[in-house]
Design a protein around this motif. Structure first.
Motif, short mmCIF file in Angstrom:
data_model
loop_
_atom_site.label_atom_id
_atom_site.label_comp_id
_atom_site.label_asym_id
_atom_site.label_seq_id
_atom_site.Cartn_x
_atom_site.Cartn_y
_atom_site.Cartn_z
N VAL A 146 0.97 -1.18 -0.07
CA VAL A 146 -0.07 0.22 0.03
C VAL A 146 0.90 1.27 -0.02
CG1 VAL A 146 -1.81 1.37 1.19
CG2 VAL A 146 -1.98 -1.27 1.10
N VAL A 147 2.02 1.37 0.89
CA VAL A 147 2.83 2.48 0.83
C VAL A 147 3.42 2.58 -0.69
CG1 VAL A 147 5.12 3.21 1.75
CG2 VAL A 147 3.31 2.24 3.15
N VAL A 148 3.91 1.74 -1.19
CA VAL A 148 4.55 1.67 -2.55
C VAL A 148 3.32 2.30 -3.66
CG1 VAL A 148 5.37 0.57 -4.44
CG2 VAL A 148 6.25 0.13 -2.16
N TYR A 149 2.06 1.75 -3.40
CA TYR A 149 1.06 2.30 -4.24
C TYR A 149 0.84 3.75 -4.04
CZ TYR A 149 -3.81 3.41 -5.51
OH TYR A 149 -4.89 3.86 -5.94
N GLN A 150 0.84 4.23 -2.81
CA GLN A 150 0.65 5.41 -2.59
C GLN A 150 1.68 6.29 -3.07
OE1 GLN A 150 -1.37 4.85 1.74
NE2 GLN A 150 -1.03 6.98 1.20
N ARG A 151 2.89 6.11 -2.73
CA ARG A 151 3.93 6.80 -3.30
C ARG A 151 4.12 7.14 -4.59
NH1 ARG A 151 4.83 10.19 0.05
NH2 ARG A 151 7.00 10.70 -0.57
N ASN A 152 3.81 5.95 -5.39
CA ASN A 152 3.89 5.88 -6.89
C ASN A 152 2.46 6.86 -7.48
OD1 ASN A 152 5.93 4.26 -7.19
ND2 ASN A 152 4.57 2.32 -7.40
N LYS A 153 1.51 6.63 -6.76
CA LYS A 153 0.36 7.48 -7.27
C LYS A 153 0.66 9.17 -7.28
CE LYS A 153 -4.35 8.07 -6.60
NZ LYS A 153 -5.81 7.56 -5.98
N LYS A 154 1.34 9.26 -6.10
CA LYS A 154 1.72 10.66 -5.75
C LYS A 154 2.83 10.95 -6.90
CE LYS A 154 3.25 14.04 -2.34
NZ LYS A 154 3.66 14.44 -1.00
N ARG A 155 3.60 10.17 -7.23
CA ARG A 155 4.39 10.56 -8.25
C ARG A 155 3.81 10.91 -9.93
NH1 ARG A 155 10.24 6.93 -9.48
NH2 ARG A 155 11.32 8.72 -10.89
N GLY A 156 2.99 10.00 -9.96
CA GLY A 156 1.87 10.28 -10.95
C GLY A 156 2.64 10.18 -12.37
N LYS A 157 2.22 10.82 -13.46
CA LYS A 157 2.71 10.69 -14.79
C LYS A 157 3.35 11.77 -15.18
CE LYS A 157 -1.52 8.54 -16.25
NZ LYS A 157 -2.45 8.42 -17.74
N ARG A 158 4.56 11.79 -15.77
CA ARG A 158 5.43 13.01 -16.05
C ARG A 158 5.38 12.86 -17.65
NH1 ARG A 158 10.79 12.62 -12.15
NH2 ARG A 158 9.31 12.72 -10.07
N PHE A 159 5.43 14.00 -18.27
CA PHE A 159 5.45 14.36 -19.75
C PHE A 159 6.59 15.14 -20.10
CE2 PHE A 159 0.96 13.58 -18.63
CZ PHE A 159 0.47 12.48 -19.54
N PRO A 160 7.69 14.65 -20.49
CA PRO A 160 8.84 15.41 -20.59
C PRO A 160 8.46 16.32 -22.15
CG PRO A 160 9.10 12.98 -21.59
CD PRO A 160 7.75 13.10 -20.78
N ALA A 161 9.54 16.81 -22.40
CA ALA A 161 9.61 17.69 -23.68
C ALA A 161 9.52 16.93 -25.02
CB ALA A 161 10.67 18.47 -23.42
N TYR A 162 8.89 17.86 -26.00
CA TYR A 162 8.68 17.17 -27.00
C TYR A 162 9.10 18.09 -28.22
CZ TYR A 162 6.36 15.07 -31.30
OH TYR A 162 5.96 14.68 -32.61
N THR A 163 9.94 17.81 -29.08
CA THR A 163 10.34 18.48 -30.06
C THR A 163 10.25 18.05 -31.85
OG1 THR A 163 12.75 17.06 -29.94
CG2 THR A 163 12.58 19.10 -28.89
N LYS A 164 10.14 18.84 -32.58
CA LYS A 164 9.75 18.57 -33.84
C LYS A 164 10.64 17.82 -34.70
CE LYS A 164 5.58 21.62 -33.71
NZ LYS A 164 4.93 22.82 -34.49
N THR A 165 10.37 17.04 -35.57
CA THR A 165 11.46 16.78 -36.61
C THR A 165 11.27 17.40 -37.90
OG1 THR A 165 10.05 15.05 -37.49
CG2 THR A 165 11.28 14.21 -35.46
N ILE A 166 11.99 17.21 -38.75
CA ILE A 166 12.07 17.82 -40.14
C ILE A 166 10.66 17.68 -40.98
CG2 ILE A 166 13.27 17.79 -42.45
CD1 ILE A 166 15.95 17.28 -41.34
N ALA A 167 10.06 16.81 -40.66
CA ALA A 167 8.70 16.11 -41.38
C ALA A 167 7.75 17.08 -40.59
CB ALA A 167 8.37 14.80 -41.35
N GLU A 168 8.00 17.48 -39.47
CA GLU A 168 6.85 18.13 -38.61
C GLU A 168 7.21 19.60 -38.54
OE1 GLU A 168 6.05 14.76 -35.54
OE2 GLU A 168 7.53 16.31 -34.86
N VAL A 169 8.58 20.40 -38.79
CA VAL A 169 8.61 21.67 -38.71
C VAL A 169 7.74 22.49 -39.95
CG1 VAL A 169 10.40 23.49 -38.61
CG2 VAL A 169 10.62 21.34 -37.57
N SER A 170 7.36 23.51 -39.64
CA SER A 170 6.85 24.31 -40.67
C SER A 170 7.70 24.87 -41.79
CB SER A 170 5.77 25.44 -40.21
OG SER A 170 5.32 26.27 -41.28
N GLY A 171 7.35 24.75 -42.97
CA GLY A 171 8.38 25.39 -44.10
C GLY A 171 8.36 24.33 -45.41
#
Length: 420
Positions: A225-250
């Motif tokens: 239960v303690v591990v479950y609570q600590r993991n739930k508090k850590r939650g989800k993390r969404f790191p940075a997202y960068t565009k490739t050549i196919a996604e950059v406008s131009g």
């Protein structure tokens, strides 16, 4: 004759150096030497056998007894220092010299005990004792050199045992015996808000065995239960997202001719080394999910185990109510002092309350989120004290705080929610 005199010098030297505690060992060595000398005398002259042997035995006995009484009078052979001679062995705790542990450590059996100091003699008495010891040496050794029979390797360290007084143990450090079931479920009710005596008992109540009497305590369930609570508090993390050549406008057209301009060849306008271009090998923004799944029944079982553990430790305090007449922190701290809760040297405490909105009225303590407002404000400025509603009771907070204080309404609500 030389062997006989050497036996007397050997016995005296070792008894005087080592003390009365080593007398039996040194006497045995002198006895073996005396037997050797007696055998030599008997083989050389049978007529003088008995007088010589009796002379050696008398000399060894008298020398050993004198030195034994001398050291007993100085308290060298006593296992308890002179300062604690009036105390019995049940009242003191002796720390042997080969036990290397700090008395200041909480895990030490000497933690919280006062050390007894040894009494020291005056300088005049010590000089007299030294003179008597030197006279005894000269009378027994005669003209023989003691270094032939004694070496520095035989010296014994001085008395260095430490003695602690058990009567100085503080009350909160005395180990408490565990009360067996079902007597453990009979808990007193404390009048916590009393101005005269905050630790006054106003009655007793029998707790639900299914909620507060789990035996044995499932440590594996608490850990899950303690591990479950600590993991739930850590939650989800969404790191940075960068565009490739196919996604950059131009545009994808060629920027300039391949040859003839004198400049570097270039294709489209989105390469990574150009301003406004793409990012080479950048983060792709993959979400890191640390949450884990745990069944609701297991989580409820964990709360029951935590409540049972607090009752087993004797750290469960049941109060009638938490309606404070004032929101002053100073007044609330006076109620906590008899229980040793709060502050930098006090216990951590978790307060569980179940205040109904019906209690909120004119002249009464207002209620907010199931907690009395005066109690909530007064407890916010006290270190290591946390107040929540019984619906927020969880395994991590219960185990983190040493004391668990709950009202009667919170107890009934927990039994209704966690009971069978």
């Amino acid at each position: 004759r030389r062997l006989a005199r050497a036996a007397g010098a050997f016995s005296h030297r070792h008894v005087s150096k080592v003390g009365a505690t080593a007398f039996p060992t040194r006497t045995a060595a002198a006895e073996s030497l005396r037997n050797r000398c007696s055998s030599v005398l008997c083989s050389s002259s049978p007529s003088s056998c008995e007088p010589s042997c009796s002379l050696v035995a008398t000399k060894i006995k008298s020398t050993a007894c004198d030195n034994n009484q001398h050291f007993l009078s100085r308290g060298v052979s006593s296992n308890i220092p002179a300062a604690s001679e009036d105390k019995s062995r049940d009242e003191v705790l002796i720390k042997p010299p080969n036990l290397f542990i700090s008395p200041k450590a909480k895990c030490s059996p000497f933690y919280g005990l006062d050390r007894l100091e040894r009494e020291t003699k005056d300088d005049d008495e010590e000089e007299d004792d030294d003179d008597e010891e030197e006279d005894g040496k000269d009378a027994s050794t005669d003209e023989y050199d003691d270094d032939e029979y004694y070496s520095d390797d035989d010296e014994v360290d001085d008395y260095d045992e430490e003695v602690y007084d058990l009567n100085t143990l503080k009350p909160h450090l005395i180990p408490r015996l565990i009360t067996p079931l079902p007597e453990r479920l009979h808990v007193p009710i404390i009048n916590f808000t009393s101005e005269t005596n905050p630790s006054e008992e106003i009655g007793t109540i029998h707790l639900n065995r299914h909620v507060f009497g789990c035996d044995p305590i499932r440590v594996d369930i608490l850990q899950r239960v303690v591990v479950y609570q600590r993991n739930k508090k850590r939650g989800k993390r969404f790191p940075a997202y960068t565009k490739t050549i196919a996604e950059v406008s131009g545009s994808g057209r060629k920027v300039r001719p391949q040859k003839g301009t004198g400049r570097a060849r270039a294709g489209h306008s989105r390469p990574p080394h150009w301003r406004g271009g793409a990012k080479a090998h950048g983060p792709k923004g993959v979400a890191q999910d640390y949450t884990t799944k745990l069944n609701k029944k297991v989580r409820k079982m964990g709360v029951r185990m935590a409540l049972s553990q607090k009752l087993l430790e004797g750290n469960l305090i049941l109060v009638d109510h938490l309606q404070l007449p004032s929101h002053k922190t100073k007044d609330f701290q006076k109620m906590l002092n008899p229980h040793g809760i709060g502050g930098r040297k006090g216990y951590r405490a978790l307060f569980l309350d179940q205040a109904d909105e019906e209690e909120d009225g004119e002249g009464k303590d207002p209620v907010l989120n199931g907690i009395h407002v005066n109690f909530k404000i007064a407890s916010q400025n006290i270190w290591q004290v946390k107040a929540i509603n019984q619906l927020g009771a969880n395994v991590y907070d219960i185990l983190k705080h040493e004391k668990l204080v709950m009202t009667l309404k919170a107890m009934h609500a927990l039994e209704a929610r966690l009971g069978e």
